[in-house]
Design a protein around this motif. Sequence first.
Motif, PDB file in Angstrom:
ATOM      1  N   ARG A 106       0.962  -1.227   0.068  1.00  0.00           N
ATOM      2  CA  ARG A 106      -0.063  -0.033  -0.032  1.00  0.00           C
ATOM      3  C   ARG A 106       0.928   1.220   0.035  1.00  0.00           C
ATOM      4  N   SER A 107       1.736   1.633   0.685  1.00  0.00           N
ATOM      5  CA  SER A 107       2.649   2.546   1.004  1.00  0.00           C
ATOM      6  C   SER A 107       3.570   2.604  -0.381  1.00  0.00           C
ATOM      7  N   LEU A 108       3.875   1.606  -0.788  1.00  0.00           N
ATOM      8  CA  LEU A 108       4.660   1.471  -2.035  1.00  0.00           C
ATOM      9  C   LEU A 108       3.880   1.940  -3.290  1.00  0.00           C
ATOM     10  N   GLU A 110       1.366   4.309  -3.090  1.00  0.00           N
ATOM     11  CA  GLU A 110       1.115   5.538  -2.836  1.00  0.00           C
ATOM     12  C   GLU A 110       2.413   6.280  -3.270  1.00  0.00           C
ATOM     13  N   LEU A 111       3.567   5.713  -2.936  1.00  0.00           N
ATOM     14  CA  LEU A 111       4.619   6.442  -3.662  1.00  0.00           C
ATOM     15  C   LEU A 111       4.793   6.265  -5.178  1.00  0.00           C
ATOM     16  N   ALA A 114       2.637   9.199  -6.426  1.00  0.00           N
ATOM     17  CA  ALA A 114       3.270  10.558  -6.408  1.00  0.00           C
ATOM     18  C   ALA A 114       4.219  10.496  -7.465  1.00  0.00           C
ATOM     19  N   VAL A 115       4.955   9.461  -7.964  1.00  0.00           N
ATOM     20  CA  VAL A 115       6.226   9.546  -8.576  1.00  0.00           C
ATOM     21  C   VAL A 115       5.996   9.521 -10.125  1.00  0.00           C
ATOM     22  N   LEU A 118       4.624  11.988 -12.617  1.00  0.00           N
ATOM     23  CA  LEU A 118       5.636  13.159 -13.227  1.00  0.00           C
ATOM     24  C   LEU A 118       6.557  12.635 -13.859  1.00  0.00           C
ATOM     25  N   PHE A 174      13.796   8.787 -10.093  1.00  0.00           N
ATOM     26  CA  PHE A 174      12.794   8.141 -10.568  1.00  0.00           C
ATOM     27  C   PHE A 174      13.365   6.691 -11.222  1.00  0.00           C
ATOM     28  N   LEU A 177      13.889   3.687  -9.057  1.00  0.00           N
ATOM     29  CA  LEU A 177      12.393   3.208  -8.514  1.00  0.00           C
ATOM     30  C   LEU A 177      12.103   1.909  -9.329  1.00  0.00           C
ATOM     31  N   ARG A 226      -1.856   9.297 -13.889  1.00  0.00           N
ATOM     32  CA  ARG A 226      -2.553   9.568 -12.813  1.00  0.00           C
ATOM     33  C   ARG A 226      -3.810   8.755 -12.746  1.00  0.00           C
TER      34      ARG A 226
END
Lengths: 244, 244
Positions: A106-108, A110-111, A114-115, A118, A174, A177, A226
């Motif tokens: 889940r946190s990944l 969300e990352l 974000a990334v 862009l 970026f 990742l 997005r």
Amino acid sequence: MGTERADTGAGHGASLHRSVLDALGSEITAGTLAPGHGLTLDGIQERFGVSRTVARETMRLLESMGLVVSRRRVGITVQPPGSWHVYDPRVIWWRLAGPGRDTQLRSLTELRIAVEPLAAAAAAREATTSQRERLLELAVEMRALGESGRLEPFMDLDVEMHSLLLRASGNEMFAALTDVVAAVLRGRTQLGLMPHRPVPEALDLHDEVARAVAAGEHEAAETAMRRLLAEVRDAMAPVRPRRR
Amino acid sequence: MGTERADTGAGHGASLHRSVLDALGSEITAGTLAPGHGLTLDGIQERFGVSRTVARETMRLLESMGLVVSRRRVGITVQPPGSWHVYDPRVIWWRLAGPGRDTQLRSLTELRIAVEPLAAAAAAREATTSQRERLLELAVEMRALGESGRLEPFMDLDVEMHSLLLRASGNEMFAALTDVVAAVLRGRTQLGLMPHRPVPEALDLHDEVARAVAAGEHEAAETAMRRLLAEVRDAMAPVRPRRR
DNA sequence: CCCCACCATTGGTAACACCTTTCAGTGAGG
DNA sequence: CCTCACTGAAAGGTGTTACCAATGGTGGGG
């Protein structure tokens, strides 16, 4: 279950310290070795049947990941999650392999939200011609595989596409990742969270992203990405029983 | 025999392997030791006047950061930037301290633009009451210091505010970027990229972010943070964009 | 309550055996 | 004379053991 050879680095074979590292790293990130727990080099030697040198190197690596600290006389102390280097590929791997996997996913995700938009926008500006071409190819192949319902190869292309975008963004932070995103995509299928049984919506959005980036329309690329990720997040929502 | 001791002032206890690590890490990330360059344990022992154990531990740490690979018979080989673990705090530190500092600042700023707006939005949802209060306090203090032109303490508060938001977001991946953001903010002032007096616009935007987060208005927080960072990026533009 | 001695535990050094990989040398075949 | 496969030695990391130095927590004595 836990330690399936985490080949996170440049892959050489299973050196001794690596297996010890894997074992201890997994246990710490899984919480089996709770924060505050004390270890000693002697204990590690004893437990794994290795020499002091190997125990020490393992400990240094754990320390460099923020999983433990080593102090004279007091020994090696397991650190709380807050000081872990959660961007370290091995830490990510261990956490995805252990319990709390869905929290991590889940946190990944969300990352990613974000990334990646862009990154897509930057890729629309910076990508080389061949990268743009490959992107369009990928979109076509993904549609074919997706519509015929072959999940595994579809996932491979999915990984390749997102990696390509991150690398094409021209931003090294970026690009770094890619492994994370690959781990998320693969982990998601493994966990059975695979939301899109390639839903047409996802296919369309991938297509849209690819076209926009290829055409250099960075705003369109950003919004399409997005929306794609919003889709991913929503598809993931159902598995949320866990709140801390 | 040039037995040198390099302490690049990175604060921590000056253990032996750490100073060697610092020296080699700096040189590799600075490009002084070019990718493909070969090292040997013997060479490291000789050069720094340390024992084999220390040389080995240093090498392991460099390897775990992706700066080198170690293979039998062939020795230790410096790796190209693409395989560096650029989220490792030490790698970030070295790169900010060496040449290519502005490139690094630029990509890190782009990362901030990606992450911090979402972190602010999440913080607006998740922050505790005391965190919200502290945020409002910070905004007031920042305005006072900013208008009186005291750059150093202003920067400290700036760091604290952004760190607080990242931690309050509830996302560990965001929270783990606090050191990175702190390094960027500090590096920016050191590099002289900051206006000598914080522009009123920036002060207003910090204020706006703080209020929005404190009030739980996540959309307002997100857009305010986005505008704040756009301001940051534009203020940074004058430095020539170097392309590799 | 403070200070000091003790000692457990990591930090660092040294010397060694071992294993893998490279590479040069060698010889045979064309 | 040239090419290629084999072979063996050497280079250099991997792992082990033994030992001493430094340090800081603990407990005992004043």
